[in-house]
Motif scaffolding. Structure first.
Motif, PDB file in Angstrom:
ATOM      1  N   ARG A   1       0.842  -1.196   0.000  1.00 12.78           N
ATOM      2  CA  ARG A   1       0.000   0.000   0.000  1.00 12.78           C
ATOM      3  C   ARG A   1       0.877   1.245   0.000  1.00 12.78           C
ATOM      4  O   ARG A   1       1.922   1.290   0.640  1.00 12.78           O
ATOM      5  N   ASP A   2       0.436   2.249  -0.730  1.00 17.74           N
ATOM      6  CA  ASP A   2       1.151   3.524  -0.758  1.00 17.74           C
ATOM      7  C   ASP A   2       1.000   4.191   0.599  1.00 17.74           C
ATOM      8  O   ASP A   2      -0.110   4.526   1.014  1.00 17.74           O
TER       9      ASP A   2
ATOM     10  N   LYS B   1      -0.614   7.715   0.224  1.00 18.02           N
ATOM     11  CA  LYS B   1      -1.964   7.786  -0.338  1.00 18.02           C
ATOM     12  C   LYS B   1      -2.612   6.432  -0.099  1.00 18.02           C
ATOM     13  O   LYS B   1      -2.466   5.510  -0.903  1.00 18.02           O
TER      14      LYS B   1
ATOM     15  N   ASP C   1      -5.345   5.018  -0.383  1.00 13.84           N
ATOM     16  CA  ASP C   1      -6.260   4.358  -1.300  1.00 13.84           C
ATOM     17  C   ASP C   1      -5.557   3.847  -2.554  1.00 13.84           C
ATOM     18  O   ASP C   1      -6.196   3.340  -3.473  1.00 13.84           O
ATOM     19  N   ARG C   2      -4.231   3.960  -2.582  1.00 10.25           N
ATOM     20  CA  ARG C   2      -3.471   3.527  -3.754  1.00 10.25           C
ATOM     21  C   ARG C   2      -2.495   2.422  -3.393  1.00 10.25           C
ATOM     22  O   ARG C   2      -2.111   2.255  -2.238  1.00 10.25           O
ATOM     23  N   THR C   3      -2.094   1.654  -4.414  1.00 10.01           N
ATOM     24  CA  THR C   3      -1.067   0.637  -4.250  1.00 10.01           C
ATOM     25  C   THR C   3       0.258   1.201  -4.732  1.00 10.01           C
ATOM     26  O   THR C   3       0.350   1.728  -5.849  1.00 10.01           O
TER      27      THR C   3
END
Length: 328
Positions: free
Chosen positions: A13-14, A17, A19-21
């Motif tokens: 996971r980022d 952020k 909600d981003r990978t």
């Protein structure tokens, strides 16, 4: 980490952020590579990794603990790595911020272990080499055990899953036991950490790895209620006002000579107003001689034991400290 038919898929996971990978890796054993079909999208890495260039001391130490030290063929920032085996056998690939790409390519590594940074703009020429880059974002974890759990990913990469699982079980159980012992004791002494850099003093946020560890040690900490997971940039006056009466001051330094009280006072005149300095309760860790940066990322139980010892006098023998020493 998700196991498929002949492969592992690892999604990171980022950390900036949520909600981003940040990156997806697909790990395939070399012995199974001929039969594996329908792989998911992601950076393909054949395991076990046998040659790699590692950019941080913490990951070098972990690989040595897992029995995969021979897979460290090159490192960056060799001068900061206090691991005799690595210094004797690995090639120096230059500064971590400006690596010697030609030297790295000559070593024919199968992966590069590099810590990502927010808005870094990528990895420059390293990306052009085609060598898979493993983004070691474990340092962004806010829980000491959360970061240590990443050793299971690295165990998969280097064919040391059994060793990684076993080590993590030891770290996890020991850390939790220490938390229980600390919680059963009266509130420990209060702690101030780090030193001023230029005009700014960076202290751990209340939800940072160190902030959480101080809470787990049942120690007093001026920013315990703070919600930040990173460091707080403060002026000396802010630190003095909120934490100047802390019982202990823990500092890290890098130098050939032992740090002394006189050296600290000469470094910054304001230090003379700190209760810990005047009371002789300053403990320093010389990172050129003590394996602090090599060990504590994946053995937080060792550091937690140390902090409990310092903040709860008499809990452990005074000579049991592993990293810190009381300054003269």
């Amino acid at each position: 980490m998700t196991q498929g038919d002949g492969y592992w898929r690892v999604d990171i996971r980022d950390p900036w952020k949520q909600d981003r990978t940040l990156h997806t890796y697909v790990l395939v054993s070399r012995k199974d590579s001929a039969r594996v079909r329908d792989l998911p999208d992601g950076t393909l890495i054949y395991t076990p990794v046998e040659r790699s260039v590692v950019f941080t001391a913490a990951h070098c130490q972990l690989l040595c603990w897992l029995g995969a030290g021979q897979a460290i063929t090159g490192v960056c920032d060799m001068k900061y790595i206090n691991i005799p085996w690595v210094r004797a056998h690995a090639e120096d690939c230059g500064d971590g911020m400006l690596p010697m790409v030609e030297n790295i390519v000559d070593l024919r590594p199968q992966v590069l272990l590099i810590s990502p940074f927010e808005n870094s703009g990528g990895y420059g020429r390293l990306e052009q080499t085609g060598i898979p880059i493993v983004e070691t974002a474990d340092y962004m974890e806010t829980s000491p055990l959360g970061r240590a759990a990443w050793m299971r990913f690295y165990g998969l990469l280097y064919g040391r899953s059994h060793e990684a699982d076993s080590l993590f079980q030891t770290v996890d159980s020991t850390y939790r036991q220490l938390c229980g012992e600390a919680a059963a004791m009266p509130k420990g002494r209060s702690v101030l950490t780090e030193r001023i850099t230029g005009s700014t003093w960076y202290v751990p946020g209340g939800r940072s790895t160190m902030g959480v560890m101080l809470a787990d040690a049942h120690a007093g900490y001026a920013w315990a209620a703070d919600e930040h997971s990173g460091s707080l940039p403060l002026s000396f006056e802010e630190v003095l006002d909120k934490a100047g009466q802390s019982d202990l001051w823990l500092v890290k330094y890098n130098g050939p000579e032992p740090l002394t009280r006189d050296m600290l006072q000469a470094e910054y005149h304001g230090y003379s107003q700190l209760k810990a300095l005047n009371g002789g309760e300053v403990y320093a860790c010389n990172t050129t001689r003590k394996p602090y940066f090599e060990e504590v990322s994946f053995r937080p139980d060792l550091l937690l034991r140390e902090i409990i010892s310092l903040t709860h006098p008499g809990w452990m023998p005074a000579d049991s400290l592993r990293y810190y020493e009381r300054i003269e």
